[in-house]
Design an enzyme around this catalytic site. Structure first.
Site, short mmCIF file in Angstrom:
data_model
loop_
_atom_site.label_atom_id
_atom_site.label_comp_id
_atom_site.label_asym_id
_atom_site.label_seq_id
_atom_site.Cartn_x
_atom_site.Cartn_y
_atom_site.Cartn_z
N TYR A 237 -46.28 -32.91 -18.55
CA TYR A 237 -45.29 -33.20 -17.45
C TYR A 237 -45.52 -34.69 -16.85
CZ TYR A 237 -43.01 -33.39 -12.97
OH TYR A 237 -41.96 -34.08 -11.82
N LYS A 241 -43.36 -38.07 -17.52
CA LYS A 241 -43.00 -38.81 -16.54
C LYS A 241 -43.46 -40.19 -16.17
CE LYS A 241 -40.15 -37.18 -13.66
NZ LYS A 241 -38.84 -37.30 -13.60
#
Length: 381
Positions: A237, A241
């Protein structure tokens, strides 16, 4: 823009919000419609393939939520007509060029009208499949900033990121944008195109082996973690990002860019009412297991971390970097903004940025935990 005229600035503006069914995006949309109902238009991009399915998602997963109760009470029978006047649901997918929008006339209208883009679409699973996370969190940012560059009168682009793009850094963490190819390990080199090629190669290998979907999912999750760890990030994640930040910073051109990095997102403090939350989020997994009686005590040093029963091992391993997090985020930019609006009556009240105004014990015990039980747990218990 003078701070006294924040609401005036928003008046008659057209805003595109991606990831409109997400928790943060819904709260943003509710706030905008409540504080400045005289915006011109809200384009809400939702993952869907046609007009019927996007309309269904809009009404059931966005405006059908209790979050909009204050709005429904205010407008009464006129709420539907208010929404039809202000809101346009757009069926699309951020992983595709032009968001995969099939209606060329709609694309031209959006490019002509949009003043602001709030790019909130993301997959927030820490252990998401690498291909899925790359498509949404990195390439989604790429497609969103490309779309912004085609908008005729774009005023700024807001990228919703996460504070934890810093990895497991310690001490004070400055607010600095990522450079393209920057990693958290001096021994590694990051090439986003290479990561995409590795994903493609891995998927091809699995398909040639006739692997089933369960196996593919498992391996692609593990592959994402391996690549993230290689470059210094704890999970897929935050890795994807961070790459999303690199893309928008590198490609923005002359477009004013805002990157916001929220930390842990939990329930509402007071607006539109206290305690609203959707689903079980981040550290709330631990609280929920406690409420359900799956665990009955917390053992360990209360100043450092929590030591829990074996059934939560996977969750605890996943959140370990955040339970042990020792960084302190530099928030000078937010503090400058807070000081700028200090004493500016309606602006300070409507856009409170002061965390010191929150009684955290009062909030957790009397707002967040009851809200968690009421809005996230009851339907499932």
């Amino acid at each position: 823009m003078e701070l006294e005229s924040v609401l005036h600035f928003l008046e008659n503006k057209t805003i595109l919000v991606t990831g409109a069914t997400g928790f943060l995006a819904k709260v943003f949309v509710e706030k905008i419609l409540r504080c400045q109902p005289n915006i011109k238009k809200l384009y809400l991009l939702l993952r869907a393939t046609d007009t019927e399915s996007v309309s269904h998602r809009l009404h059931h997963e966005v405006f059908g939520k209790k979050l909009f109760k204050i709005q429904r009470d205010k407008w009464g029978e006129k709420f539907s007509s208010f929404l039809s006047e202000k809101v346009v649901a757009v069926a699309g997918d951020v992983s595709l060029h032009n968001f995969g929008i099939k209606d060329q006339i709609l694309i031209e209208e959006m490019l002509e009208e949009i003043d602001i883009i709030v790019h909130s679409a993301a997959t927030t699973r820490l252990d998401e499949r690498f291909d899925v996370a790359m498509d949404t969190n990195t390439m989604g940012a790429y497609n969103a900033i490309n779309f912004a560059k085609m908008c005729h009168k774009i005023e700024f682009f807001l990228q919703v990121s996460t504070a934890y793009v810093c990895g497991e850094a310690k001490g004070q963490i400055p607010e600095k944008p990522f450079l393209m190819g920057q990693t958290l390990k001096s021994s590694s080199e990051l090439d986003i195109n290479l990561e995409k090629q590795l994903i493609k190669k891995k998927l091809s290998e699995l398909q040639s082996q006739n692997a089933n979907q369960e196996t593919i999912t498992s391996i692609m999750k593990e592959f994402g973690t391996i690549r993230a760890n290689l470059h210094g990030w704890p999970n897929t994640y935050v890795f994807t990002k961070a790459m999303g930040e690199m893309v928008v910073t590198n490609m923005k051109g002359n477009i004013p860019l805002i990157i916001t990095r929220p930390t842990v997102i939990i329930g509402t403090l007071s607006e539109p009412f206290p305690g609203w939350i959707e689903d079980v989020r981040t550290i709330d997994y631990v609280f929920v297991e406690y409420f359900k009686g799956a665990i009955t005590s917390f053992v360990g040093n209360p100043k450092i971390t929590a030591d829990l029963g074996s059934r939560l091992k996977r969750i605890m391993n996943m959140y370990r970097p955040y339970l042990h997090f020792e960084g302190i985020f530099d928030d000078k930019n937010t503090e400058k903004l807070r000081m700028a609006i200090k004493g500016v009556g309606s602006v300070e009240r409507k856009f409170n940025l002061d965390p010191k105004s929150i009684d955290w014990k009062e909030y957790l015990v009397n707002v967040h935990f009851p809200g968690l039980l009421k809005y996230s747990m009851q339907p499932k218990m």
